[in-house]
Enzyme design. Sequence first.
Site, mmCIF file in Angstrom:
data_model
loop_
_atom_site.group_PDB
_atom_site.id
_atom_site.type_symbol
_atom_site.label_atom_id
_atom_site.label_comp_id
_atom_site.label_asym_id
_atom_site.label_seq_id
_atom_site.Cartn_x
_atom_site.Cartn_y
_atom_site.Cartn_z
ATOM 1 N N LYS A 1 -9.446 2.101 -2.589
ATOM 2 C CA LYS A 1 -9.875 1.720 -1.247
ATOM 3 C C LYS A 1 -11.182 2.434 -0.907
ATOM 4 C CE LYS A 1 -8.203 1.369 3.532
ATOM 5 N NZ LYS A 1 -7.102 1.694 4.470
ATOM 6 N N GLU B 1 0.842 -1.203 0.000
ATOM 7 C CA GLU B 1 0.000 0.000 0.000
ATOM 8 C C GLU B 1 0.880 1.258 0.000
ATOM 9 O OE1 GLU B 1 -3.230 2.074 3.097
ATOM 10 O OE2 GLU B 1 -1.909 0.441 3.737
ATOM 11 N N CYS C 1 -5.272 -2.810 3.163
ATOM 12 C CA CYS C 1 -5.057 -2.678 4.604
ATOM 13 C C CYS C 1 -6.288 -3.055 5.423
ATOM 14 C CB CYS C 1 -4.580 -1.255 4.923
ATOM 15 S SG CYS C 1 -3.898 -1.082 6.596
#
Length: 530
Positions: A345, A283, A395
Amino acid sequence: MRKLSRFLGGWWSRLSFRQALCLAVCLGALNIFSFAPVGFWPLQIAGLALLFVLLSQPQVKSVPRRVAWLAWAYSFSWIFSCTSWLLIAMVRYGDLPIPLAVAALGLLSAGLAIYAALSMWVGLWMQRRWRLSDSKLLLIVFPSLWMLNEWLRGWMMTGFPWSISGYALTNTLLAGFAPLVGVYGLSFLASILSGIIAWWLLSDFNKSRSVFAFIGILLIFGAGAALQKIHWTQAYGSAISVRLLQGNVDQDMKFDPEYLNASLELYRRMLTTAPADLIVTPETAFPLLTSMLPQDFLPRLNAYAQQTHSALMLGVVVHDGEARYTNSLLGFSPLYAERAYRYDKHHLVPFGEFVPLGFRWFVRMMNIPLSDLSTPDYMQPPMAVRDQFVMPDICYESLFGEEIAAQLSHQIATHQPVATILLNASNLAWYGDSFAMPQHLQFAQMRVLETGRPWLGVTNTGSTVVINADASMNAQLPYLKQATLESSVQGYSGTTPYIFWGNRGILGVVFFILLITCWFSQRATRKSHN
């Protein structure tokens, strides 16, 4: 049994409320050892059983707020201890004074513990309202409401489902239930086991209750063992080669202007060292907005992907103009020659990636970079890699199994390409060498169990890992080491019951059980009056 009964002698009934409160705090804090890396999961079941025992004492039940306070204290210390790694981010990287950081974590834990307090208070109210027996309270009501408390914690106000009790059972026989009911279903089973133990303890080790308790526990674990033999998904296509890059860039250096070029060069070199079917960075591996990267940086990586027939997936913050930014993964490959693949995300971290109303002052005090990102739709397609389809998340999103299941279910229902491999790109450098890394890995194993698909985890500092479709470890890099994980992964297709119904299944079961329990109790009460 008589000797054991005389030895213990119902000591919990002799505790003052303050002593019981202190015990609840201690029991809750010990739960950190039930999760990875220690993984002593019986501790959690025993601790919750003792909490149920404390909540069942007449001197506690006679004052409803005592039930709420005991449940709150237990949950508060559970959450605080299991998320204590947040202190590293706040103090070391956020420049918060230690007392303020501890207070902030305490405030978070205190707020989340309200769900436990409310759920156990509701349990006592239900017992009084429908005249439920203590046995029904311990075996049905408390376990059901404890599971609902954890679900609420993972759903309300965007959710914070870290250290949900079911995760502790990832490597046990009860993991066989995960493809049916997910992590919250395992939480329910753990709570039932705790209820059975509490029911047995409060009987002064009555012989008949001992037999029933043993049989009940044996049936639950036996069913889990039987379910583990069922293969819900099947191998699909050919295995692909993967290279997962762990740069081990210290968080202090990552956004330091003096080290930006070094970070870019590090990951450019790691990406182009050797070809593979899929090469992935962590990430935000590139600590610049796409609009600030050197003009030829991404085109050169795209050219490498085309020339070597590799698929590259790059962690970067995409700038879409004005004040719109997304934490994204960009994909380059011959299959995406005209337009890069992109995943954004969607489930953002409060304070870290979006600012809750009224808390901008706190975010400014912590100096968090990229703390107010845009939120896209979470129904996004997987990336095609040879004959496999890789579905990424970033994440914190790996904690939300219901959202991953919903994406798979949507792909199946709409006849789109269905993901055969799951991928998570993370940056856990914020949390140092803490329990956050092995816990994050344990949560990934639960996603594998729920979906029946292999998992690729690529992180900046660890844990970078390949997990097989049966949740066994294929390969893993050591923590805090710069390295590349080279392996192969076999995709899987098919569906598990959890993909089909998500959390709706276990929620429906729990509400049905509570409804039937109250209805039968009310009916029995009316008959006795007649």
